[in-house]
Design a protein around this motif. Structure first.
Motif, PDB file in Angstrom:
ATOM      1  N   TRP A 130       0.839  -1.354  -0.063  1.00 45.37           N
ATOM      2  CA  TRP A 130       0.057   0.079   0.016  1.00 45.37           C
ATOM      3  C   TRP A 130       0.877   1.363   0.021  1.00 45.37           C
ATOM      4  O   TRP A 130       0.340   2.138  -0.562  1.00 45.37           O
ATOM      5  N   GLU A 131       1.800   1.064   0.641  1.00 46.29           N
ATOM      6  CA  GLU A 131       2.921   2.272   0.943  1.00 46.29           C
ATOM      7  C   GLU A 131       3.737   2.680  -0.621  1.00 46.29           C
ATOM      8  O   GLU A 131       3.910   3.722  -0.563  1.00 46.29           O
ATOM      9  N   ASN A 165      -2.653   4.985   1.589  1.00 40.63           N
ATOM     10  CA  ASN A 165      -2.858   4.246   3.050  1.00 40.63           C
ATOM     11  C   ASN A 165      -3.760   5.205   3.917  1.00 40.63           C
ATOM     12  O   ASN A 165      -4.525   4.825   4.461  1.00 40.63           O
ATOM     13  N   GLU A 166      -3.393   6.489   3.844  1.00 41.24           N
ATOM     14  CA  GLU A 166      -4.365   7.542   4.888  1.00 41.24           C
ATOM     15  C   GLU A 166      -5.908   7.750   4.351  1.00 41.24           C
ATOM     16  O   GLU A 166      -6.488   8.202   4.991  1.00 41.24           O
ATOM     17  N   LEU A 181      -7.670   5.148   2.568  1.00 44.42           N
ATOM     18  CA  LEU A 181      -8.380   3.867   2.582  1.00 44.42           C
ATOM     19  C   LEU A 181      -9.534   3.936   3.568  1.00 44.42           C
ATOM     20  O   LEU A 181      -9.147   4.330   4.768  1.00 44.42           O
ATOM     21  N   ARG A 193      -8.390  -5.991   1.702  1.00 45.35           N
ATOM     22  CA  ARG A 193      -8.165  -6.102   2.884  1.00 45.35           C
ATOM     23  C   ARG A 193      -9.716  -6.458   3.619  1.00 45.35           C
ATOM     24  O   ARG A 193     -10.626  -6.078   3.117  1.00 45.35           O
ATOM     25  N   PRO A 215      -3.734  -3.179  -4.847  1.00 43.89           N
ATOM     26  CA  PRO A 215      -2.433  -2.460  -4.523  1.00 43.89           C
ATOM     27  C   PRO A 215      -1.176  -3.349  -5.052  1.00 43.89           C
ATOM     28  O   PRO A 215      -1.335  -4.496  -5.403  1.00 43.89           O
TER      29      PRO A 215
END
Ligand code: FAD
Length: 423
Positions: free
Chosen positions: A111-112, A118-119, A121, A131, A258
């Motif tokens: 994801w990074e 990330n922030e 999702l 996920r 991702p």
């Protein structure tokens, strides 16, 4: 250092299935599983959670409930490999030595690698069926979206279940279609790849759904950044001449698959190939350099589709080959590269892709019953009703229903991948 005959790294699909397969053959075998998580997930079910068909709870069980009783469970992660010494080190510093090592850590969802992702999702319309905790949000978004732009992304290969990004899209489109909303929603499939699906035989059936739902198919469009609060996604778009430009697309809903890679602990270890995956022979799943190391599932560098379906066929092959190796015999059980991807093209119909190495079609059923290259109702019933049972009660229990391994005749001349179809 504590010692076990067989040490398995990872208690996911591959680790549990191979432990069960070994114990079916030798119920007293000394096996340890290294697995840090309390929960075990049926990841193939997450597509149906995102499609409003399964509940989240149907895809999760406790690790204890899937761990064979005879196995010693170390509830921690492996973090160092010393194949020359036949040892691994655990996260708490403890060392374990082994006679045979089986690596089944799965892969890492990166994801990074996408700045801003990330922030955001789980909010701003950004979701992913990759996920457990986010799959229900996909279904929430599908139900609340009445108009606007919906974008579904797919990163460069390899990824697990290469069809999953499309499955999420088709099930969403089907719901909008049923509610008469699809005309107001512009749907794009932005894939980093150059084709809709890797195996050509399934492309025509999928293309029909792309057309039916009016999806904009955007090949060689790689997601590079997400701005959640402003609902904008940035793509690197490559044209036919190979020139790459940047494009920013507004979205109301963004479903992200991702980028995926080998976990750091494997990639930096002596058992990895240059790309970071465990370097095994595609037929025997035995390490190319260390004969007492094997790998199965997503972490192996064998060129099969990374699926639980592949694990179902790999587990008995690894079980046989590990036990042969331990008794001083050659590893002659052969895996044919089988993998399967049930593409949920609409609620109630599936295009059942089943193929092995080199894209060779390996259908389980005769064509008159299920033609994998055509949408089928029976395949949907298989996915919804049969496959979860096949996973929990057959594969994880070491019952090798339709998965008995074939064997190469002599060790010196292994059967070719093309000859190794075992149906
Ligand atoms: P996993 O099942 O992911 O298990 C890996 C385990 O290793 C985890 O429990 C993890 O905690 C553990 N681990 C990781 N690192 C370490 C470490 N250092 N030490 C110890 N333990 C460690 N497959 C299908 O066949 N059909 C489908 O329709 C399908 N759909 C899918 C849809 C989605 C959305 C997703 C995400 C996957 C789908 N798959 C499907 C793919 C399938 O779930 C995977 O291919 C399968 O789970 C791989 O098994 P594995 O054992 O390699 O990895």
């Amino acid at each position: 250092a504590a010692s076990h005959n067989i040490v398995i790294i990872g208690g996911g699909a591959g680790g549990q299935a191979v432990a069960a397969s070994i114990l079916k053959r030798q119920p007293d075998q000394d096996i340890a599983i290294i697995e840090p998580q309390q929960a075990h997930y049926y990841q193939p079910g997450w597509t149906l959670v995102g499609g409003g068909v399964f509940s989240q709870a149907q895809t999760k069980r406790t690790m204890t409930s899937v761990m064979p009783k005879q196995v010693t469970w170390y509830q921690t992660a492996a973090n160092k490999f010393e194949p020359e010494r036949q040892q691994i080190t655990l996260e708490n510093g403890e060392r374990l030595s082994y006679k045979a090592l089986i690596v089944a850590t799965g892969l890492k969802l990166d994801w990074e690698a996408i700045p801003g992702l990330n922030e955001t999702l789980g909010k701003n319309g950004v979701t992913s069926n990759y996920r457990f905790d986010l799959a229900p949000y996909t279904w929430e978004l599908v139900q609340s979206l009445k108009s606007g732009n919906a974008i579904f992304t797919q990163p460069p290969m390899p990824i697990k279940c290469a069809g999953a990004p499309q499955k999420a899209m088709y099930l969403s489109c089907d719901e909008w279609h049923r509610n008469g909303l699809l005309d107001n929603i512009s749907v794009s499939f932005c894939t980093a790849g150059a084709a809709l699906f890797g195996v050509q035989a399934y492309v025509p059936a999928l293309q029909k759904y792309i057309d039916k739902y009016g999806i904009k198919l955007q090949l060689q469009n790689k997601l590079t950044a997400v701005d959640g609060p402003n609902q904008r996604a940035t793509f690197a778009v490559t044209d036919a001449e190979g020139n790459t430009t940047t494009e920013v697309k507004p979205f109301d809903m963004l479903h992200v698959c991702p980028p995926q890679k080998a976990p750091e602990v494997i990639a930096t270890s002596p058992i990895a190939d240059e790309a970071g995956w465990v370097d095994v022979s595609p037929e025997s799943l035995q390490h190319t350099q260390y004969h007492n190391i094997f790998a199965l599932g997503d972490i192996a560098n064998a060129p099969n589709a990374k699926t639980a379906a592949a694990v179902r066929k790999q587990a008995p092959v690894v079980a046989e080959n590990v036990l042969s190796m331990l008794s001083g015999k050659p590893a002659i059980a052969v895996y044919d590269g089988y993998g399967s991807c049930p593409l949920t093209v609409e609620r109630g119909k599936i295009v059942l892709a089943e193929f092995g190495y080199g894209g060779k079609l390996l259908p389980t059923f005769p064509t008159w019953l299920v033609n994998g290259t055509k949408p089928s109702r029976l395949s949907w019933l298989l996915k919804e009703k049969m496959l979860p049972w096949l996973y929990w009660d057959v594969m994880l229990k070491g019952k090798e229903w339709l998965a008995a391994p074939s064997h190469s005749v002599t060790k010196s001349k292994p059967a070719s991948v093309e000859d190794a179809c075992n149906f």
